[in-house]
Design a protein around this motif. Structure first.
Motif, PDB file in Angstrom:
ATOM      1  N   GLY A  79       0.834  -1.211   0.000  1.00 30.02           N
ATOM      2  CA  GLY A  79       0.000   0.000   0.000  1.00 30.02           C
ATOM      3  C   GLY A  79       0.864   1.254   0.000  1.00 30.02           C
ATOM      4  O   GLY A  79       0.623   2.195  -0.769  1.00 30.02           O
ATOM      5  N   LEU A  80       1.904   1.251   0.844  1.00 36.41           N
ATOM      6  CA  LEU A  80       2.780   2.436   0.911  1.00 36.41           C
ATOM      7  C   LEU A  80       3.480   2.675  -0.424  1.00 36.41           C
ATOM      8  O   LEU A  80       3.606   3.813  -0.876  1.00 36.41           O
ATOM      9  CB  LEU A  80       3.829   2.269   2.025  1.00 36.41           C
ATOM     10  CG  LEU A  80       3.303   2.366   3.466  1.00 36.41           C
ATOM     11  CD1 LEU A  80       4.425   2.050   4.461  1.00 36.41           C
ATOM     12  CD2 LEU A  80       2.732   3.765   3.748  1.00 36.41           C
ATOM     13  N   LEU A  81       3.914   1.589  -1.056  1.00 32.27           N
ATOM     14  CA  LEU A  81       4.613   1.769  -2.331  1.00 32.27           C
ATOM     15  C   LEU A  81       3.662   2.279  -3.415  1.00 32.27           C
ATOM     16  O   LEU A  81       4.043   3.143  -4.226  1.00 32.27           O
ATOM     17  CB  LEU A  81       5.288   0.449  -2.765  1.00 32.27           C
ATOM     18  CG  LEU A  81       6.111   0.531  -4.042  1.00 32.27           C
ATOM     19  CD1 LEU A  81       7.206   1.612  -3.967  1.00 32.27           C
ATOM     20  CD2 LEU A  81       6.760  -0.826  -4.351  1.00 32.27           C
ATOM     21  N   ALA A  92      -0.630   3.152 -10.164  1.00 29.05           N
ATOM     22  CA  ALA A  92      -0.152   1.937  -9.496  1.00 29.05           C
ATOM     23  C   ALA A  92      -1.290   1.318  -8.708  1.00 29.05           C
ATOM     24  O   ALA A  92      -2.165   2.031  -8.199  1.00 29.05           O
ATOM     25  CB  ALA A  92       0.999   2.285  -8.551  1.00 29.05           C
ATOM     26  N   VAL A  93      -1.284  -0.010  -8.629  1.00 32.81           N
ATOM     27  CA  VAL A  93      -2.315  -0.696  -7.853  1.00 32.81           C
ATOM     28  C   VAL A  93      -1.655  -1.809  -7.048  1.00 32.81           C
ATOM     29  O   VAL A  93      -0.757  -2.493  -7.546  1.00 32.81           O
ATOM     30  CB  VAL A  93      -3.437  -1.243  -8.767  1.00 32.81           C
ATOM     31  CG1 VAL A  93      -2.914  -2.189  -9.834  1.00 32.81           C
ATOM     32  CG2 VAL A  93      -4.540  -1.930  -7.954  1.00 32.81           C
ATOM     33  N   SER A  94      -2.088  -1.969  -5.782  1.00 30.97           N
ATOM     34  CA  SER A  94      -1.491  -3.016  -4.945  1.00 30.97           C
ATOM     35  C   SER A  94      -2.484  -4.150  -4.718  1.00 30.97           C
ATOM     36  O   SER A  94      -3.705  -3.920  -4.665  1.00 30.97           O
ATOM     37  CB  SER A  94      -1.064  -2.430  -3.599  1.00 30.97           C
ATOM     38  OG  SER A  94      -2.191  -2.060  -2.846  1.00 30.97           O
ATOM     39  N   TYR A  95      -1.943  -5.353  -4.598  1.00 33.83           N
ATOM     40  CA  TYR A  95      -2.769  -6.519  -4.310  1.00 33.83           C
ATOM     41  C   TYR A  95      -2.138  -7.375  -3.218  1.00 33.83           C
ATOM     42  O   TYR A  95      -0.915  -7.565  -3.205  1.00 33.83           O
ATOM     43  CB  TYR A  95      -2.905  -7.421  -5.545  1.00 33.83           C
ATOM     44  CG  TYR A  95      -3.688  -6.802  -6.681  1.00 33.83           C
ATOM     45  CD1 TYR A  95      -5.033  -6.483  -6.545  1.00 33.83           C
ATOM     46  CD2 TYR A  95      -3.069  -6.559  -7.904  1.00 33.83           C
ATOM     47  CE1 TYR A  95      -5.749  -5.922  -7.600  1.00 33.83           C
ATOM     48  CE2 TYR A  95      -3.772  -5.995  -8.964  1.00 33.83           C
ATOM     49  CZ  TYR A  95      -5.118  -5.680  -8.805  1.00 33.83           C
ATOM     50  OH  TYR A  95      -5.812  -5.124  -9.844  1.00 33.83           O
ATOM     51  N   ALA A  96      -2.995  -7.936  -2.365  1.00 33.79           N
ATOM     52  CA  ALA A  96      -2.549  -8.991  -1.447  1.00 33.79           C
ATOM     53  C   ALA A  96      -2.500 -10.296  -2.234  1.00 33.79           C
ATOM     54  O   ALA A  96      -3.084 -10.394  -3.321  1.00 33.79           O
ATOM     55  CB  ALA A  96      -3.521  -9.101  -0.281  1.00 33.79           C
ATOM     56  N   GLY A 128      -1.394   0.114 -18.456  1.00 36.57           N
ATOM     57  CA  GLY A 128      -0.353   1.096 -18.124  1.00 36.57           C
ATOM     58  C   GLY A 128      -0.056   1.220 -16.636  1.00 36.57           C
ATOM     59  O   GLY A 128       0.699   2.106 -16.222  1.00 36.57           O
ATOM     60  N   LYS A 129      -0.635   0.315 -15.836  1.00 31.38           N
ATOM     61  CA  LYS A 129      -0.403   0.430 -14.386  1.00 31.38           C
ATOM     62  C   LYS A 129       0.841  -0.339 -13.941  1.00 31.38           C
ATOM     63  O   LYS A 129       1.186  -1.362 -14.539  1.00 31.38           O
ATOM     64  CB  LYS A 129      -1.599  -0.141 -13.618  1.00 31.38           C
ATOM     65  CG  LYS A 129      -2.848   0.682 -13.782  1.00 31.38           C
ATOM     66  CD  LYS A 129      -3.968   0.064 -12.971  1.00 31.38           C
ATOM     67  CE  LYS A 129      -5.294   0.696 -13.380  1.00 31.38           C
ATOM     68  NZ  LYS A 129      -6.445  -0.074 -12.964  1.00 31.38           N
ATOM     69  N   ILE A 130       1.442   0.140 -12.887  1.00 29.71           N
ATOM     70  CA  ILE A 130       2.483  -0.625 -12.197  1.00 29.71           C
ATOM     71  C   ILE A 130       1.752  -1.471 -11.153  1.00 29.71           C
ATOM     72  O   ILE A 130       0.920  -0.944 -10.401  1.00 29.71           O
ATOM     73  CB  ILE A 130       3.503   0.317 -11.532  1.00 29.71           C
ATOM     74  CG1 ILE A 130       4.272   1.088 -12.615  1.00 29.71           C
ATOM     75  CG2 ILE A 130       4.454  -0.469 -10.625  1.00 29.71           C
ATOM     76  CD1 ILE A 130       5.045   2.287 -12.099  1.00 29.71           C
ATOM     77  N   VAL A 131       2.021  -2.770 -11.151  1.00 32.13           N
ATOM     78  CA  VAL A 131       1.289  -3.665 -10.238  1.00 32.13           C
ATOM     79  C   VAL A 131       2.203  -4.063  -9.086  1.00 32.13           C
ATOM     80  O   VAL A 131       3.349  -4.474  -9.311  1.00 32.13           O
ATOM     81  CB  VAL A 131       0.804  -4.922 -10.989  1.00 32.13           C
ATOM     82  CG1 VAL A 131       0.031  -5.841 -10.039  1.00 32.13           C
ATOM     83  CG2 VAL A 131      -0.078  -4.527 -12.171  1.00 32.13           C
ATOM     84  N   ILE A 132       1.686  -3.944  -7.872  1.00 24.61           N
ATOM     85  CA  ILE A 132       2.499  -4.256  -6.683  1.00 24.61           C
ATOM     86  C   ILE A 132       1.812  -5.396  -5.937  1.00 24.61           C
ATOM     87  O   ILE A 132       0.638  -5.290  -5.570  1.00 24.61           O
ATOM     88  CB  ILE A 132       2.616  -3.014  -5.778  1.00 24.61           C
ATOM     89  CG1 ILE A 132       3.080  -1.814  -6.625  1.00 24.61           C
ATOM     90  CG2 ILE A 132       3.602  -3.253  -4.646  1.00 24.61           C
ATOM     91  CD1 ILE A 132       2.778  -0.495  -5.977  1.00 24.61           C
ATOM     92  N   ILE A 133       2.546  -6.470  -5.752  1.00 21.65           N
ATOM     93  CA  ILE A 133       1.959  -7.679  -5.142  1.00 21.65           C
ATOM     94  C   ILE A 133       2.729  -8.021  -3.872  1.00 21.65           C
ATOM     95  O   ILE A 133       3.969  -8.029  -3.869  1.00 21.65           O
ATOM     96  CB  ILE A 133       2.049  -8.870  -6.130  1.00 21.65           C
ATOM     97  CG1 ILE A 133       1.320  -8.528  -7.436  1.00 21.65           C
ATOM     98  CG2 ILE A 133       1.480 -10.136  -5.499  1.00 21.65           C
ATOM     99  CD1 ILE A 133       1.504  -9.587  -8.537  1.00 21.65           C
ATOM    100  N   THR A 134       2.011  -8.340  -2.813  1.00 25.49           N
ATOM    101  CA  THR A 134       2.680  -8.709  -1.552  1.00 25.49           C
ATOM    102  C   THR A 134       3.618  -9.899  -1.767  1.00 25.49           C
ATOM    103  O   THR A 134       3.232 -10.895  -2.382  1.00 25.49           O
ATOM    104  CB  THR A 134       1.653  -9.151  -0.485  1.00 25.49           C
ATOM    105  OG1 THR A 134       0.778 -10.100  -1.083  1.00 25.49           O
ATOM    106  CG2 THR A 134       0.874  -7.996   0.074  1.00 25.49           C
TER     107      THR A 134
END
Ligand code: ADP
Ligand code: ASP
Ligand code: MG
Length: 416
Positions: A79-81, A92-96, A128-134
Motif C-alpha cells: 500500500g505504501l509503495l 499503481a495498484v497493490s494486491y494482497a 499502463g499500471k504498475i502492479v504491486i503484489i505482496t
C-alpha cells in the motif's frame, strides 16, 4: 518493451524515505517503456516484531493464526509503495496474495505455491499500471492466508515472474550481489558477476540467506533469468548500468570462466545434532528413528551411522536448531523404547560450514585442503557430507566464523 519483476527486501523498504526511493527506481524502469510488477517485503524488522507479539502470548502459536498476522507486514508495504508511486504521478495498484490469487498448499508458515492467476495482473499492466503484489503470502484452497517461510518474498517474486513469463526477475537487496561468502562475516569477500544455478541452489540450501532456496528452485524450473542487485544506489543511475549490475544466476555451465575450483563458502549457524546411542543394528532401524521425526514435519539434514559393535550402533543426524526440542521429544516419547535404544544425547550449539563450486567436479584434493585448513586452526570436524559440488562439515558453533574466514582465504576467494 519488456515485462520485468522487481523484488525489494526489508531493508530496501525500511523507511518511508527508502520506499520513496524504490518508487523513483520503479518509475525510471516504467518510463523506459517496460511493464513492471513489484514484489516488496515487509519493512525490516516488521515480520520479527509481529511474530514476537504472538510469541509473547503463546510459546507455540497456532500456525494458521501466525500466518494471519505475519503476512500483514507485506500488506503495509504494498500500500505504501502504491501511494509513493501515485505521489510521483504513476498509476499503481497493490494486491494482497489472495487478491491475485497466489494459491498455495495449506502448510502454514512454510506453504508452497501451487499456481498464480495472471489474468488480472496482465490486464492492469496493459492498462499502463504498475502492479504491486505482496511478497511472502498466498492463499490456500479454503481461503486461509498462508506464508511461504522466512525470506519467502524472493520466492513470490520469482514465481510471479515465471507465471507472467517475465523477461527477468530483479532481486533488489542491501548488498550489491551474491558474494563468495556473506560480506558481513568476511569483509574482503568478492562479488560474483555470475553464479551458476546449481551453485546458487547449494549456497541457498546451505545457509546463504541472500536468496530463499525455493526462489532458486523456481528460477531453475522455469529458467527465469534472475539477478541480485543493490537497492541502495542512487535510484536515478542510468538504467543500462543498473540492468547489468549485481550477480546474474546463469544456466550456462561454460560462462564459468572466471571461477576457480571453489565459488563460495556457505554457513548455517542454527544447526543441532542428535545421537541415538546403543541402537540394535538391524534392518529398518533408520526408518524407525527418522520416520517419526519426518512425521513431525522436522527436516533432517546430515546423517551418519557408526560401525556396529556387538550388534549395537550409534545413529547421528542434524536438524534445524529451532526444531531441536521437538525432535528430542519425538525420540524420547515414540522412538527410544520402541527400538530398544540406550540413550539419546544432543548438542544444539553446532554450525555447518560448506565449500561450494562446480569446479570441484574436475579437481581433486578440495576435501583434503578443506580438512587441512580446519586442522591448522584446531577446529574439530564432527560430521561431513558431500555432493558433487559441495563439501559440508559440522563444527562447534563457536568456531564458525573462524572456519569461514580461514577457508575463504585458503581457497583464495578474497578480493584481489
Ligand atoms: P532482503 O531483506 O533484501 O531479502 P536478506 O537479509 O534476506 O535481504 O539477504 C541479504 C543479506 O544476505 C545480505 O545483507 C548478506 O548479509 C546476506 N548474505 C549471506 N550470504 C551472502 C552471500 N554469499 N552474498 C551476499 N549476501 C549474503
Ligand atoms: N517479511 C518476510 C520475512 O521477514 C519475508 C521476506 O522478507 O522475504 O521473512
Ligand atoms: Mg531475504
Amino acid at each position: 518493451m519488456a515485462l520485468i519483476v522487481h523484488k525489494y527486501g526489508g531493508t530496501s523498504m525500511g523507511s518511508t524515505e527508502r520506499i520513496k526511493n524504490v518508487a523513483k527506481r520503479v518509475a525510471k524502469w516504467h518510463d523506459a517503456g517496460h511493464q513492471i510488477v513489484v514484489v516488496p517485503s515487509a519493512m525490516s524488522g516488521e515480520t520479527n516484531r509481529i511474530i514476537g507479539l504472538a510469541k509473547e502470548i503463546s510459546a507455540q502459536p497456532d500456525p494458521r493464526e501466525l500466518d494471519m498476522i505475519a503476512s500483514t507486514g507485506e500488506q503495509v508495504s504494498v500500500g505504501l509503495l502504491a501511494i509513493a508511486l501515485q505521489a510521483i504521478g504513476k498509476q499503481a495498484v497493490s494486491y494482497a496474495g489472495w487478491q491475485v490469487a497466489i494459491k498455495t498448499d495449506s502448510a502454514h508458515t512454510k506453504a508452497r505455491i501451487a499456481s498464480i492467476d495472471e489474468a488480472k495482473v496482465k490486464a492492469d499492466l496493459d492498462a499502463g499500471k504498475i502492479v504491486i503484489i505482496t511478497g511472502f503470502q498466498g492463499v490456500d484452497e479454503l481461503g486461509n492466508i498462508t506464508t511461504l517461510g522466512r525470506g519467502g518474498s524472493d520466492t513470490s517474486a520469482v514465481a510471479v515472474a515465471a507465471a507472467l513469463k517475465a523477461q527477468e526477475c530483479l532481486i533488489y537487496t542491501d548488498v550489491d550481489g551474491v558474494y563468495t561468502t556473506d560480506p558481513r562475516v568476511v569483509s574482503d569477500a568478492r562479488r560474483l558477476n555470475t553464479v551458476t544455478f546449481e551453485e546458487m541452489l547449494e549456497m541457498a540450501s546451505l545457509g546463504s540467506k541472500v536468496l530463499q532456496i525455493r526462489s532458486v528452485e523456481f528460477a531453475g524450473n522455469y529458467r527465469m533469468p534472475t539477478r541480485v542487485l543493490s537497492s541502495l544506489t542512487d535510484p536515478l543511475i542510468p538504467l543500462e548500468e543498473e540492468a547489468n549490475s549485481g550477480t546474474l544466476i546463469s544456466f550456462e555451465e561454460d560462462t564459468h570462466m572466471e571461477q576457480a575450483t571453489i565459488t563460495g563458502i556457505a554457513f548455517n549457524r542454527d544447526e543441532a545434532k542428535i545421537t541415538v546411542l546403543g541402537v540394535p543394528d538391524r534392518p529398518g532401524i533408520a526408518y524407525q528413528i527418522l520416520g517419526p521425526v519426518a512425521d513431525a514435519n522436522i527436516e533432517v539434514d546430515m546423517i551418519i551411522q557408526n560401525q556396529s559393535v556387538e550388534g549395537k550402533t550409534d545413529f547421528t543426524f542434524t536438524v534445524p536448531r529451532g526444531e531441536y526440542a521437538k525432535a528430542m521429544d519425538v525420540l524420547e516419547t515414540s522412538v527410544k523404547a520402541h527400538i530398544g535404544a540406550g540413550s539419546i544425547v544432543g548438542d544444539s550449539k553446532v554450525s555447518k560450514v560448506s565449500v561450494v563450486g562446480v569446479g570441484m567436479r574436475s579437481h581433486v584434493g578440495i576435501a583434503s585442503q578443506m580438512f587441512r585448513t580446519l586442522s591448522e586452526e584446531g577446529i574439530n570436524i564432527q560430521m561431513i557430507s558431500t555432493s558433487e559440488i559441495k563439501i559440508s562439515v559440522l563444527i562447534d558453533e563457536k568456531y564458525m566464523e573462524l572456519a569461514v574466514r580461514s577457508l575463504h582465504k585458503a581457497f583464495g576467494l578474497e578480493n584481489a
